[in-house]
Design a protein around this motif. Structure first.
Motif, PDB file in Angstrom:
ATOM      1  N   VAL A  20      33.256  33.931  35.304  1.00  0.00           N
ATOM      2  CA  VAL A  20      33.077  33.123  36.513  1.00  0.00           C
ATOM      3  C   VAL A  20      31.925  32.150  36.310  1.00  0.00           C
ATOM      4  N   THR A  21      32.200  30.885  36.579  1.00  0.00           N
ATOM      5  CA  THR A  21      31.197  29.825  36.533  1.00  0.00           C
ATOM      6  C   THR A  21      31.358  28.985  37.797  1.00  0.00           C
ATOM      7  N   PRO A  22      30.451  28.045  38.059  1.00  0.00           N
ATOM      8  CA  PRO A  22      30.639  27.156  39.209  1.00  0.00           C
ATOM      9  C   PRO A  22      31.921  26.329  39.116  1.00  0.00           C
ATOM     10  N   TRP A  23      32.510  26.224  37.943  1.00  0.00           N
ATOM     11  CA  TRP A  23      33.734  25.441  37.755  1.00  0.00           C
ATOM     12  C   TRP A  23      34.999  26.294  37.869  1.00  0.00           C
ATOM     13  N   MET A  42      32.775  46.606  37.726  1.00  0.00           N
ATOM     14  CA  MET A  42      32.561  46.417  39.155  1.00  0.00           C
ATOM     15  C   MET A  42      31.371  47.264  39.597  1.00  0.00           C
ATOM     16  N   THR A  43      30.193  46.711  39.402  1.00  0.00           N
ATOM     17  CA  THR A  43      28.955  47.357  39.815  1.00  0.00           C
ATOM     18  C   THR A  43      28.618  46.909  41.230  1.00  0.00           C
ATOM     19  N   PRO A  44      27.659  47.548  41.879  1.00  0.00           N
ATOM     20  CA  PRO A  44      27.249  47.075  43.203  1.00  0.00           C
ATOM     21  C   PRO A  44      26.775  45.617  43.172  1.00  0.00           C
ATOM     22  N   ALA A  45      26.091  45.222  42.107  1.00  0.00           N
ATOM     23  CA  ALA A  45      25.624  43.834  41.996  1.00  0.00           C
ATOM     24  C   ALA A  45      26.813  42.870  41.865  1.00  0.00           C
ATOM     25  N   ALA A  46      27.820  43.266  41.085  1.00  0.00           N
ATOM     26  CA  ALA A  46      29.012  42.429  40.927  1.00  0.00           C
ATOM     27  C   ALA A  46      29.779  42.344  42.244  1.00  0.00           C
ATOM     28  N   GLN A  47      29.859  43.451  42.972  1.00  0.00           N
ATOM     29  CA  GLN A  47      30.545  43.452  44.270  1.00  0.00           C
ATOM     30  C   GLN A  47      29.837  42.526  45.258  1.00  0.00           C
ATOM     31  N   THR A  48      28.513  42.598  45.287  1.00  0.00           N
ATOM     32  CA  THR A  48      27.739  41.725  46.174  1.00  0.00           C
ATOM     33  C   THR A  48      27.942  40.262  45.796  1.00  0.00           C
ATOM     34  N   ALA A  49      27.921  39.977  44.501  1.00  0.00           N
ATOM     35  CA  ALA A  49      28.116  38.598  44.036  1.00  0.00           C
ATOM     36  C   ALA A  49      29.498  38.090  44.414  1.00  0.00           C
ATOM     37  N   TRP A  50      30.515  38.923  44.225  1.00  0.00           N
ATOM     38  CA  TRP A  50      31.868  38.506  44.567  1.00  0.00           C
ATOM     39  C   TRP A  50      32.006  38.292  46.069  1.00  0.00           C
ATOM     40  N   ASP A  51      31.365  39.155  46.870  1.00  0.00           N
ATOM     41  CA  ASP A  51      31.395  38.989  48.330  1.00  0.00           C
ATOM     42  C   ASP A  51      30.790  37.646  48.744  1.00  0.00           C
ATOM     43  N   GLU A  52      29.752  37.212  48.032  1.00  0.00           N
ATOM     44  CA  GLU A  52      29.126  35.919  48.348  1.00  0.00           C
ATOM     45  C   GLU A  52      30.036  34.748  48.010  1.00  0.00           C
ATOM     46  N   LEU A  53      30.822  34.879  46.954  1.00  0.00           N
ATOM     47  CA  LEU A  53      31.630  33.755  46.476  1.00  0.00           C
ATOM     48  C   LEU A  53      33.084  33.771  46.940  1.00  0.00           C
ATOM     49  N   ARG A  54      33.556  34.855  47.500  1.00  0.00           N
ATOM     50  CA  ARG A  54      34.992  34.975  47.770  1.00  0.00           C
ATOM     51  C   ARG A  54      35.484  34.121  48.927  1.00  0.00           C
ATOM     52  N   THR A  55      34.614  33.761  49.870  1.00  0.00           N
ATOM     53  CA  THR A  55      35.035  32.859  50.944  1.00  0.00           C
ATOM     54  C   THR A  55      34.591  31.450  50.598  1.00  0.00           C
ATOM     55  N   VAL A  56      35.320  30.492  51.089  1.00  0.00           N
ATOM     56  CA  VAL A  56      34.959  29.101  50.828  1.00  0.00           C
ATOM     57  C   VAL A  56      33.587  28.811  51.424  1.00  0.00           C
ATOM     58  N   ARG A  57      33.349  29.292  52.632  1.00  0.00           N
ATOM     59  CA  ARG A  57      32.054  29.069  53.284  1.00  0.00           C
ATOM     60  C   ARG A  57      30.907  29.639  52.455  1.00  0.00           C
ATOM     61  N   GLY A  58      31.051  30.877  51.990  1.00  0.00           N
ATOM     62  CA  GLY A  58      30.004  31.505  51.190  1.00  0.00           C
ATOM     63  C   GLY A  58      29.785  30.786  49.875  1.00  0.00           C
ATOM     64  N   ARG A  59      30.882  30.382  49.253  1.00  0.00           N
ATOM     65  CA  ARG A  59      30.764  29.689  47.965  1.00  0.00           C
ATOM     66  C   ARG A  59      30.102  28.329  48.138  1.00  0.00           C
ATOM     67  N   LEU A  60      30.463  27.611  49.196  1.00  0.00           N
ATOM     68  CA  LEU A  60      29.829  26.317  49.438  1.00  0.00           C
ATOM     69  C   LEU A  60      28.327  26.472  49.638  1.00  0.00           C
ATOM     70  N   LEU A  61      27.920  27.525  50.331  1.00  0.00           N
ATOM     71  CA  LEU A  61      26.497  27.762  50.548  1.00  0.00           C
ATOM     72  C   LEU A  61      25.789  28.071  49.231  1.00  0.00           C
ATOM     73  N   VAL A  62      26.388  28.939  48.415  1.00  0.00           N
ATOM     74  CA  VAL A  62      25.791  29.271  47.115  1.00  0.00           C
ATOM     75  C   VAL A  62      25.691  28.004  46.255  1.00  0.00           C
ATOM     76  N   ASP A  63      26.770  27.219  46.227  1.00  0.00           N
ATOM     77  CA  ASP A  63      26.772  26.001  45.415  1.00  0.00           C
ATOM     78  C   ASP A  63      25.776  24.974  45.939  1.00  0.00           C
ATOM     79  N   LEU A  64      25.649  24.865  47.251  1.00  0.00           N
ATOM     80  CA  LEU A  64      24.704  23.922  47.832  1.00  0.00           C
ATOM     81  C   LEU A  64      23.276  24.234  47.404  1.00  0.00           C
ATOM     82  N   LEU A  65      22.955  25.512  47.371  1.00  0.00           N
ATOM     83  CA  LEU A  65      21.587  25.908  47.032  1.00  0.00           C
ATOM     84  C   LEU A  65      21.277  25.763  45.541  1.00  0.00           C
TER      85      LEU A  65
END
Length: 114
Positions: A20-23, A42-65
């Motif tokens: 997984v990359t920004p692209w 699938m570690t807790p850290a990987a699950q948290t990361a996927w939860d942040e990126l799985r929605t468009v809204r969450g991914r846009l926020l991560v990418d914006l920052l």
């Protein structure tokens, strides 16, 4: 980019082993949990990361920052551009939106992950 050691880990770093990359397309990102589970990553850290990126809204926020923006340098140019567009014929004319119409527009703008 310099990473702050006290900040939360970057979701892309946590999911790098799954490719997984920004692209990575959003469609491909939906299959990441299966890849992580199949490879026993699938570690807790990987699950948290996927939860942040799985929605468009969450991914846009991560990418914006990920972007460093100098507001003091960018704001004057943005104000000039807005003033220029408003000065064009039809740019600022017309009736103001009703409260209901404005609320509908705002609701449409904030519903990314439909």
């Amino acid at each position: 980019m310099i990473k702050d050691p006290e900040s939360a880990p970057d979701p892309y770093d946590a999911l790098a082993e799954a490719g997984v990359t920004p692209w990575t397309s959003h469609a491909d990102l939906r299959d990441v949990p299966f890849e992580l589970l199949a490879r026993h990553l699938m570690t807790p850290a990987a699950q948290t990361a996927w939860d942040e990126l799985r929605t468009v809204r969450g991914r846009l926020l991560v990418d914006l920052l990920r972007y460093d923006v100098d507001l003091a340098a960018e704001l004057p140019g943005a104000v000039e551009e807005i003033d220029r567009e408003l000065a064009e014929p039809g740019g600022g004319s017309g009736e103001p939106l009703s409260d209901e119409a404005a609320a509908r527009l705002v609701a449409d703008l904030v519903r990314f992950d439909v």
